[in-house]
Design a protein around this motif. Structure first.
Motif, PDB file in Angstrom:
ATOM      1  N   ILE A 113       6.607   8.770   1.430  1.00  0.00           N
ATOM      2  CA  ILE A 113       5.542   8.688   0.430  1.00  0.00           C
ATOM      3  C   ILE A 113       6.156   8.958  -0.936  1.00  0.00           C
ATOM      4  O   ILE A 113       6.867   9.946  -1.124  1.00  0.00           O
ATOM      5  CB  ILE A 113       4.429   9.721   0.706  1.00  0.00           C
ATOM      6  CG1 ILE A 113       3.709   9.397   2.015  1.00  0.00           C
ATOM      7  CG2 ILE A 113       3.419   9.748  -0.446  1.00  0.00           C
ATOM      8  CD1 ILE A 113       2.659  10.421   2.410  1.00  0.00           C
ATOM      9  N   VAL A 114       5.897   8.068  -1.887  1.00  0.00           N
ATOM     10  CA  VAL A 114       6.492   8.239  -3.211  1.00  0.00           C
ATOM     11  C   VAL A 114       5.464   8.598  -4.285  1.00  0.00           C
ATOM     12  O   VAL A 114       5.828   8.896  -5.417  1.00  0.00           O
ATOM     13  CB  VAL A 114       7.267   6.978  -3.642  1.00  0.00           C
ATOM     14  CG1 VAL A 114       8.404   6.700  -2.680  1.00  0.00           C
ATOM     15  CG2 VAL A 114       6.356   5.768  -3.742  1.00  0.00           C
ATOM     16  N   GLY A 115       4.167   8.563  -3.940  1.00  0.00           N
ATOM     17  CA  GLY A 115       3.171   8.924  -4.945  1.00  0.00           C
ATOM     18  C   GLY A 115       1.756   8.559  -4.560  1.00  0.00           C
ATOM     19  O   GLY A 115       1.484   8.145  -3.431  1.00  0.00           O
ATOM     20  N   ILE A 116       0.873   8.722  -5.525  1.00  0.00           N
ATOM     21  CA  ILE A 116      -0.547   8.406  -5.364  1.00  0.00           C
ATOM     22  C   ILE A 116      -0.932   7.435  -6.469  1.00  0.00           C
ATOM     23  O   ILE A 116      -0.473   7.571  -7.611  1.00  0.00           O
ATOM     24  CB  ILE A 116      -1.409   9.683  -5.442  1.00  0.00           C
ATOM     25  CG1 ILE A 116      -1.094  10.603  -4.256  1.00  0.00           C
ATOM     26  CG2 ILE A 116      -2.900   9.348  -5.470  1.00  0.00           C
ATOM     27  CD1 ILE A 116      -1.791  11.941  -4.324  1.00  0.00           C
ATOM     28  N   ALA A 117      -1.763   6.459  -6.141  1.00  0.00           N
ATOM     29  CA  ALA A 117      -2.152   5.449  -7.131  1.00  0.00           C
ATOM     30  C   ALA A 117      -3.665   5.324  -7.206  1.00  0.00           C
ATOM     31  O   ALA A 117      -4.365   5.453  -6.190  1.00  0.00           O
ATOM     32  CB  ALA A 117      -1.542   4.090  -6.774  1.00  0.00           C
ATOM     33  N   ASP A 118      -4.176   5.084  -8.410  1.00  0.00           N
ATOM     34  CA  ASP A 118      -5.585   4.760  -8.602  1.00  0.00           C
ATOM     35  C   ASP A 118      -5.732   3.245  -8.467  1.00  0.00           C
ATOM     36  O   ASP A 118      -5.039   2.482  -9.137  1.00  0.00           O
ATOM     37  CB  ASP A 118      -6.052   5.188  -9.994  1.00  0.00           C
ATOM     38  CG  ASP A 118      -6.086   6.693 -10.153  1.00  0.00           C
ATOM     39  OD1 ASP A 118      -6.522   7.369  -9.213  1.00  0.00           O
ATOM     40  OD2 ASP A 118      -5.653   7.183 -11.204  1.00  0.00           O
ATOM     41  N   THR A 119      -6.622   2.803  -7.612  1.00  0.00           N
ATOM     42  CA  THR A 119      -6.856   1.375  -7.417  1.00  0.00           C
ATOM     43  C   THR A 119      -8.353   1.090  -7.506  1.00  0.00           C
ATOM     44  O   THR A 119      -9.181   2.018  -7.474  1.00  0.00           O
ATOM     45  CB  THR A 119      -6.337   0.899  -6.042  1.00  0.00           C
ATOM     46  OG1 THR A 119      -7.307   1.194  -5.022  1.00  0.00           O
ATOM     47  CG2 THR A 119      -5.024   1.552  -5.674  1.00  0.00           C
ATOM     48  N   ASP A 120      -8.709  -0.179  -7.600  1.00  0.00           N
ATOM     49  CA  ASP A 120     -10.126  -0.532  -7.649  1.00  0.00           C
ATOM     50  C   ASP A 120     -10.802  -0.391  -6.282  1.00  0.00           C
ATOM     51  O   ASP A 120     -12.008  -0.581  -6.162  1.00  0.00           O
ATOM     52  CB  ASP A 120     -10.318  -1.957  -8.185  1.00  0.00           C
ATOM     53  CG  ASP A 120      -9.669  -3.007  -7.309  1.00  0.00           C
ATOM     54  OD1 ASP A 120      -8.786  -2.668  -6.500  1.00  0.00           O
ATOM     55  OD2 ASP A 120     -10.040  -4.188  -7.432  1.00  0.00           O
ATOM     56  N   LEU A 121     -10.014   0.001  -5.259  1.00  0.00           N
ATOM     57  CA  LEU A 121     -10.565   0.266  -3.922  1.00  0.00           C
ATOM     58  C   LEU A 121     -10.539   1.751  -3.589  1.00  0.00           C
ATOM     59  O   LEU A 121     -10.843   2.142  -2.463  1.00  0.00           O
ATOM     60  CB  LEU A 121      -9.770  -0.517  -2.865  1.00  0.00           C
ATOM     61  CG  LEU A 121      -9.817  -2.045  -2.972  1.00  0.00           C
ATOM     62  CD1 LEU A 121      -8.931  -2.669  -1.902  1.00  0.00           C
ATOM     63  CD2 LEU A 121     -11.252  -2.555  -2.853  1.00  0.00           C
ATOM     64  N   GLY A 122     -10.173   2.562  -4.571  1.00  0.00           N
ATOM     65  CA  GLY A 122     -10.100   4.001  -4.345  1.00  0.00           C
ATOM     66  C   GLY A 122      -8.676   4.506  -4.458  1.00  0.00           C
ATOM     67  O   GLY A 122      -7.737   3.758  -4.729  1.00  0.00           O
ATOM     68  N   VAL A 123      -8.517   5.795  -4.218  1.00  0.00           N
ATOM     69  CA  VAL A 123      -7.195   6.413  -4.286  1.00  0.00           C
ATOM     70  C   VAL A 123      -6.346   5.920  -3.114  1.00  0.00           C
ATOM     71  O   VAL A 123      -6.823   5.795  -1.988  1.00  0.00           O
ATOM     72  CB  VAL A 123      -7.314   7.950  -4.232  1.00  0.00           C
ATOM     73  CG1 VAL A 123      -5.935   8.600  -4.186  1.00  0.00           C
ATOM     74  CG2 VAL A 123      -8.085   8.461  -5.440  1.00  0.00           C
ATOM     75  N   GLY A 124      -5.087   5.613  -3.401  1.00  0.00           N
ATOM     76  CA  GLY A 124      -4.192   5.132  -2.354  1.00  0.00           C
ATOM     77  C   GLY A 124      -2.875   5.879  -2.344  1.00  0.00           C
ATOM     78  O   GLY A 124      -2.447   6.429  -3.361  1.00  0.00           O
ATOM     79  N   LEU A 125      -2.237   5.915  -1.173  1.00  0.00           N
ATOM     80  CA  LEU A 125      -0.903   6.481  -1.047  1.00  0.00           C
ATOM     81  C   LEU A 125       0.130   5.376  -1.269  1.00  0.00           C
ATOM     82  O   LEU A 125       0.029   4.307  -0.666  1.00  0.00           O
ATOM     83  CB  LEU A 125      -0.694   7.080   0.350  1.00  0.00           C
ATOM     84  CG  LEU A 125      -1.341   8.424   0.661  1.00  0.00           C
ATOM     85  CD1 LEU A 125      -0.974   8.852   2.082  1.00  0.00           C
ATOM     86  CD2 LEU A 125      -0.891   9.488  -0.333  1.00  0.00           C
ATOM     87  N   VAL A 126       1.105   5.645  -2.121  1.00  0.00           N
ATOM     88  CA  VAL A 126       2.178   4.682  -2.368  1.00  0.00           C
ATOM     89  C   VAL A 126       3.358   5.061  -1.473  1.00  0.00           C
ATOM     90  O   VAL A 126       3.830   6.207  -1.501  1.00  0.00           O
ATOM     91  CB  VAL A 126       2.616   4.698  -3.846  1.00  0.00           C
ATOM     92  CG1 VAL A 126       3.679   3.639  -4.087  1.00  0.00           C
ATOM     93  CG2 VAL A 126       1.418   4.490  -4.757  1.00  0.00           C
TER      94      VAL A 126
END
Length: 211
Positions: free
Chosen positions: A83-96
């Motif tokens: 896991i390298v981070g967390i992202a804000d997306t138009d589908l909700g919070v996601g794990l990168v």
């Protein structure tokens, strides 16, 4: 700025998450929790959710916790997708996460695919033995170890766990007792070996019937 994923087709879908290609970096993927999973979680753990600050993301927090655990204790991380981070997306919070890919750039094949297509060979057999040895020693909490949650890293010649880390959404005794957790992991390792043998036998039976 939110990344737009809603216009993409998921690369893969599971019971909890959809997996998308990162729109800006080819070597990364984004895992986003499905709304249906949140609804199920709310119904199933309504009592526990009263005492949680972020009940929707209990699974996410547990998964992140396991990644912190292996690093804190200096455990081997080769068998776990990074896991390298967390992202804000138009589908909700996601794990990168880092993509586990084939040499062609396509997503890595799951252990289930390798067994189903008959591509499973001695190299994979050896890699399974290495994975099982690690499973029997790690303190990591592994909730779901099935043939689809393991993918083949062609470059590293190893199987990588891409999902199913962390305890149950409700209370889990495994997080309190390392001995009990290792016992549980040992059982999961044994079940994995049984599943592999059953899949191999199913393919052999299918081939015999086709002759």
């Amino acid at each position: 700025m939110k990344l737009t994923l809603s216009t993409q087709k998921p690369l893969a879908s599971g019971g909890e998450k959809n997996v998308y290609q990162h729109s800006e970096m080819d070597e990364l993927l984004i895992k986003v929790w499905r709304p249906r999973y949140f609804e199920k979680l709310e119904r199933k753990n309504s009592f526990y959710n009263l005492f949680r600050r972020l009940p929707k993301y209990t699974g996410c927090l547990k998964e992140l916790s396991e990644h912190l655990y292996v690093r804190e204790w200096g455990e081997d991380t080769r068998f776990v997708q990074n896991i390298v981070g967390i992202a804000d997306t138009d589908l909700g919070v996601g794990l990168v996460v880092e993509k586990v890919a084939r040499g062609s750039g396509e997503l890595a094949q799951s252990l289930n695919e390798l067994l189903y297509t008959g591509s499973y060979n001695e190299v994979h057999e050896k890699a399974v033995a290495e994975l099982v040895s690690w499973l029997r020693s790690t303190g990591l909490i592994i909730r779901d170890l099935n043939l689809r949650n393991l993918v083949w890293d062609e470059l590293g010649n190893r199987f990588v766990i891409i999902d199913g880390l962390g305890g149950r959404a409700g209370f889990s005794f495994r997080s309190l007792c390392r001995w009990y957790n290792k016992r549980s992991n040992n059982k999961r390792a044994n079940k994995l070996l049984v599943r592999i043998e059953r899949a191999k036998k199913r393919r052999e039976d299918a081939l015999r019937k086709a002759e």
